[in-house]
Design a protein around this motif. Structure first.
Motif, short mmCIF file in Angstrom:
data_model
loop_
_atom_site.label_atom_id
_atom_site.label_comp_id
_atom_site.label_asym_id
_atom_site.label_seq_id
_atom_site.Cartn_x
_atom_site.Cartn_y
_atom_site.Cartn_z
N ASP A 90 8.59 2.84 -40.92
CA ASP A 90 7.81 3.32 -42.06
C ASP A 90 6.98 2.15 -42.59
N ASN A 114 5.20 5.42 -39.39
CA ASN A 114 4.72 6.33 -40.42
C ASN A 114 3.56 5.62 -41.10
N ARG A 155 1.24 10.59 -42.63
CA ARG A 155 1.72 11.30 -43.82
C ARG A 155 0.60 11.51 -44.82
#
Length: 258
Positions: A90, A114, A155
């Motif tokens: 992430d 991400n 995202r």
């Protein structure tokens, strides 16, 4: 420059994202939890959770620096990469220099990330054009570093900022066209969320290339239900971290209150 094996691992990781037979990720936040997940025969890959990593650093997710995140990722990679398991991390918004951030994690053996469309400094939603360009830059950096199959889970937080599901679909489609592997539509930590019907719409719009965060507890979509809807990836974010910390607190209270 990454090894040929690293790109092969990235291909393997991409192939695990099968709509209707989703990749299930138990997100980790340090070397210890990474070792636990990596040791499980059922684990097909390992993923980090920035919220949980930030908590171990004693800061809120939004306040975590790139350096803090990368230091933690390096320790996690040391526990995962030797086991030849795909590691995805992430990276929040990729920070100021998204290409350099991608190059750094590729050098650690990472095969996916991400990447969100909220500016970590201003906490504002990036413009459509800026967000798409940053996905393209991440793809470009991974190719230059020797991992052209690097898998980006893009995202969008457009719903958190009052946007519509139609806007989330527009952004998601653009991120996929820019080279993302999957899309994660975030509904926020509480309140808005993403409904079952919206998950179905997103699956249809993205041909199943959707990541959904699984919530532990009653009233949330289960793994079985998400599999039936046709998502390609299921993660838990800081869910396991919260369970671990609740158990730790309970045990500590029992010990100190004895």
């Amino acid at each position: 420059m990454a090894s040929t094996n690293q790109n092969s691992l990235a291909v393997q990781f991409r192939n695990l994202h099968a709509p209707g037979d989703p990749l299930i990720l138990g997100n980790v936040y340090d070397a210890a939890t990474a070792s636990i997940i990596a040791s499980l025969p059922s684990a097909k890959a390992v993923a980090t959770a920035s919220f949980a990593i930030a908590a171990t650093e004693g800061v809120y997710d939004d306040d975590m620096t790139r350096e803090q995140n990368l230091v933690a990722i390096k320790k996690i990679a040391a526990a995962v990469v030797p086991k030849n398991l795909p590691l995805t991390v992430d990276l929040q918004d990729g920070y100021e220099d998204v290409k350099d951030t991608i190059r750094q994690v590729v050098a650690m053996g990472v095969v996916g990330c991400n990447l969100e469309d909220v500016d970590t400094k201003t906490r504002k939603l990036r413009t459509f054009e800026d967000a798409v360009q940053r996905v393209k830059l991440a793809v470009e950096a991974a190719k230059e570093a020797g991992v052209p199959e690097f898998a980006i889970n893009a995202r969008t937080d457009v719903l958190v900022f009052g946007g519509t599901i139609e806007e989330a679909i527009e952004r998601g489609k653009a991120y996929l066209a820019a080279g993302a592997n999957t899309v994660f539509v975030w509904g926020g930590p509480s309140g808005r969320g993403v409904s079952r019907d919206e998950v179905k719409r997103l699956v249809d719009a993205f041909d199943g290339r959707l990541n959904v965060i699984l919530r532990f507890g009653e009233g949330y979509l289960t793994v079985t239900e998400l599999r039936e809807i046709g998502v390609a990836r299921i993660s838990v974010g800081p869910g396991l971290y919260r369970i671990a910390m609740a158990a730790y607190k309970e045990a500590a209270e029992s010990l100190l209150g004895a």
